[in-house]
Design an enzyme around this catalytic site. Sequence first.
Site, short mmCIF file in Angstrom:
data_model
loop_
_atom_site.label_atom_id
_atom_site.label_comp_id
_atom_site.label_asym_id
_atom_site.label_seq_id
_atom_site.Cartn_x
_atom_site.Cartn_y
_atom_site.Cartn_z
N GLU A 111 -24.42 23.53 -27.94
CA GLU A 111 -23.55 23.85 -29.07
C GLU A 111 -23.37 22.67 -30.01
O GLU A 111 -23.73 21.53 -29.67
CB GLU A 111 -22.18 24.34 -28.57
N LYS A 128 -10.47 22.81 -19.56
CA LYS A 128 -9.45 21.76 -19.63
C LYS A 128 -8.07 22.34 -19.38
O LYS A 128 -7.81 23.49 -19.73
CB LYS A 128 -9.42 21.18 -21.03
N1 PSU Z 1 -13.32 22.68 -25.02
C1 PSU Z 1 -13.76 21.42 -24.80
N2 PSU Z 1 -14.55 20.81 -25.72
C2 PSU Z 1 -14.95 21.47 -26.86
C3 PSU Z 1 -14.50 22.80 -27.07
C4 PSU Z 1 -13.70 23.36 -26.13
O1 PSU Z 1 -13.40 20.84 -23.79
O2 PSU Z 1 -15.66 20.89 -27.69
C5 PSU Z 1 -14.95 23.55 -28.30
C6 PSU Z 1 -16.13 24.49 -27.94
O3 PSU Z 1 -17.01 24.56 -29.04
C7 PSU Z 1 -15.44 25.82 -27.75
C8 PSU Z 1 -14.38 25.74 -28.80
O4 PSU Z 1 -16.27 26.94 -27.94
O5 PSU Z 1 -13.92 24.38 -28.76
C9 PSU Z 1 -13.24 26.70 -28.54
O6 PSU Z 1 -12.42 26.77 -29.64
P1 PSU Z 1 -11.32 27.94 -29.73
O7 PSU Z 1 -10.35 27.63 -28.62
O8 PSU Z 1 -10.75 27.78 -31.10
O9 PSU Z 1 -12.04 29.23 -29.53
#
Ligand code: PSU
Length: 304
Positions: free
Chosen positions: A25, A160
Amino acid sequence: MSELFKASEEVKTAVAEGKPVVALESTIISHGMPYPKNVETALEVEKIIRDKGAIPATTAIIGGTLTAGLSADEIEYLGKEGQKVTKVSRRDIPVICARKMDGASTVATTMVIAHMAGIRIFATGGIGGVHRGAEKTFDISADLEELAETPVNVICAGAKAILDLPLTLEYLETKGVTVLGYQTEELPAFYTRKSGLSVDYRVESPEELARLIDTKAKLGLRGGYLITNPIPEEYSMDPAVIQKAIDQAIDESREKGIKGKETTPFLLARVAEITGGDSLESNIKLVYNNAALAAETAVELSKL
Ligand code: PSU
Ligand code: MN
């Protein structure tokens, strides 16, 4: 379709020949880590995958084109622009493409692009999930829905503790997403190896992972597995230290009224600052660890 989706020649050929390919990603590059560590990490991840005999396919939206297989220059650009690049989850894809903009792919969007490219394995750090307080905010990442729908298998280090982990597992169960633990029964909690929660099934080897992925595909079941791989012991953090940093970051995000797609990047950046960069080092190491397992699994899958 042609101007809306593109795979690099290398990725296209590898997929056509049944060679192992691993999707990666780009939100982790532009919104998950600071420059220049983000670019160094992204390039090193690609190298780890190549060293294991697989082809890396970092994904993003470039000038409105969903792209699988970025050049080093494109990775550098996304890392340098950082938060200026739009973070693109599934709901953002059509608009960003129509406007011919650049976008960093979240886990959900990377799964969409990987699936278009015919890639079945995807390595990252952590996924989005059910946020703490979601019973009031309804903040549940579109990543979970994508895991239920799109047949791309995601290797991560668990989630996390910025998320509500028990609720995230409940949501995944409801959606029919199988959560696998690589050489563990316990769901890893990203910076630490243990969460006190159970995965659905323990898996011992890349070969076994490949067999499970192949069986699910043969059954024609929707969606991908969530494969959780604990951070190596030597890089894991003190649970009390990281928990305190996360609690502080969440309190600050509430005080500042941070909402929606800003929430995850804000929390990631604050946790890294509060821990004086320690959490960033752990984060980088666990991504390397996931990239290696993903490449090994893709190699096994290519033999089936
Ligand atoms: N969690 C992490 N590192 C990240 C992300 C999430 O520990 O970089 C990023 C990933 O790209 C994930 C996104 O898909 O954040 C999720 O965002 P949201 O909670 O807005 O869907
Ligand atoms: Mn959200």
